[in-house]
Design a protein around this motif. Structure first.
Motif, PDB file in Angstrom:
ATOM      1  N   THR A  22      37.835 -10.096  -5.881  1.00 20.25           N
ATOM      2  CA  THR A  22      38.206  -8.839  -5.227  1.00 20.25           C
ATOM      3  C   THR A  22      36.998  -8.022  -4.785  1.00 20.25           C
ATOM      4  O   THR A  22      37.170  -6.963  -4.175  1.00 20.25           O
ATOM      5  N   THR A  23      35.785  -8.479  -5.087  1.00 18.32           N
ATOM      6  CA  THR A  23      34.596  -7.718  -4.705  1.00 18.32           C
ATOM      7  C   THR A  23      33.672  -8.576  -3.851  1.00 18.32           C
ATOM      8  O   THR A  23      33.601  -9.804  -4.027  1.00 18.32           O
ATOM      9  N   GLU A  24      32.952  -7.917  -2.950  1.00 14.44           N
ATOM     10  CA  GLU A  24      31.991  -8.630  -2.105  1.00 14.44           C
ATOM     11  C   GLU A  24      30.883  -9.245  -2.950  1.00 14.44           C
ATOM     12  O   GLU A  24      30.419 -10.356  -2.674  1.00 14.44           O
ATOM     13  N   ALA A  73      32.090 -12.521  -4.389  1.00 12.91           N
ATOM     14  CA  ALA A  73      32.232 -13.521  -3.336  1.00 12.91           C
ATOM     15  C   ALA A  73      30.867 -14.018  -2.869  1.00 12.91           C
ATOM     16  O   ALA A  73      30.665 -15.215  -2.631  1.00 12.91           O
ATOM     17  N   GLY A  93      38.829 -16.004  -2.382  1.00 13.47           N
ATOM     18  CA  GLY A  93      38.367 -14.692  -1.978  1.00 13.47           C
ATOM     19  C   GLY A  93      39.009 -14.268  -0.675  1.00 13.47           C
ATOM     20  O   GLY A  93      39.202 -15.088   0.223  1.00 13.47           O
ATOM     21  N   GLU A 114      38.164 -10.904   4.303  1.00 12.42           N
ATOM     22  CA  GLU A 114      37.427  -9.725   4.749  1.00 12.42           C
ATOM     23  C   GLU A 114      36.211  -9.431   3.867  1.00 12.42           C
ATOM     24  O   GLU A 114      35.345  -8.629   4.234  1.00 12.42           O
ATOM     25  N   LEU A 115      36.112 -10.078   2.687  1.00 15.38           N
ATOM     26  CA  LEU A 115      34.953  -9.861   1.831  1.00 15.38           C
ATOM     27  C   LEU A 115      33.688 -10.388   2.494  1.00 15.38           C
ATOM     28  O   LEU A 115      32.624  -9.770   2.409  1.00 15.38           O
TER      29      LEU A 115
END
Length: 220
Positions: free
Chosen positions: A8-10, A13, A80, A83-84
């Motif tokens: 859920t986080t860049e 990823a 993932g 959009e990350l």
């Protein structure tokens, strides 16, 4: 170990994209020291990297034993949101994979060339207006490398239905190899399938079929 985990986080990823090879050593519980010995890295660096990946949720502490911390992958598969790491990002899956594959293939191609003896046909391009029995190139000099490089590209007009059928058929060959498992001996090899709609301007008026091969494999 979970079967799948959604990132859920860049940061997570990006760490997965940058460290997927390192993470692969923790499919079973291992200490960073063991991984350091396998990779020829300094133990303190592998410990630091493992702790960072644990903080991001990619690794988990499995146990402590004899003063060692053993880590394992949090999941067998990570997913993932696109959009990350959007297309064009250097760590986006396709961008990073193609960059790594291209660099490794070029290195392997140079290695195959250094092993080759005599003369061969080099890169071959063929152009035809209709399907025919393709006469594939034959290497005359050959190579002493056990697993030489092989590139085979085909450009032709396809309906969406036929494109999907051909692309999936090629991937099915890799799935078959995957289910058969690895050989007991040999070297690590990569086989890849690449398919895309070609938007190059010089290709738009093409009415024929183009075939390009660059291989050190002796064709039967």
């Amino acid at each position: 170990m979970q079967s799948e985990l959604t990132l859920t986080t860049e940061a997570a990823a990006r760490a997965l994209a940058q460290s997927h090879s390192f993470l692969g050593h923790f499919l079973t519980p291992r200490s960073p020291s063991e991984v350091a010995a396998r990779l020829g890295m300094a133990a303190n660096l592998t410990h630091h990297h493992a702790r960072k990946l644990e903080a991001l949720g990619l690794l988990r502490e499995q146990r402590r034993e004899a003063g060692k911390v053993y880590y394992q992958l949090t999941a067998r598969q990570f997913r993932g949101a696109k959009e990350l790491l959007p297309p064009g990002d250097p760590d986006e899956n396709a961008v990073r994979t193609l960059r790594e594959l291209s660099a490794e293939f070029l290195n392997a191609n140079a290695r195959s060339w250094s092993y080759s003896s005599g003369e061969d046909e080099g890169t071959v391009y063929g152009f035809e207006s209709a399907p025919h029995e393709v006469e594939l190139p034959r290497t005359s000099g050959g190579t002493d490398e056990p697993q030489p490089t092989h590139l085979d590209a085909l450009t032709l007009r396809l309906t969406p239905e036929r494109y999907r059928k051909l692309a999936l058929a090629l991937s099915a060959l890799l799935s078959e190899a995957y289910t058969q498992g690895q050989s007991d001996s040999g070297e690590v090899c990569t086989l890849a399938v690449l398919g895309f709609r070609d938007t190059r301007s010089e290709m738009q008026d093409r009415r024929g079929i183009a075939r390009g091969t660059s291989t050190f494999l002796p064709w039967p």
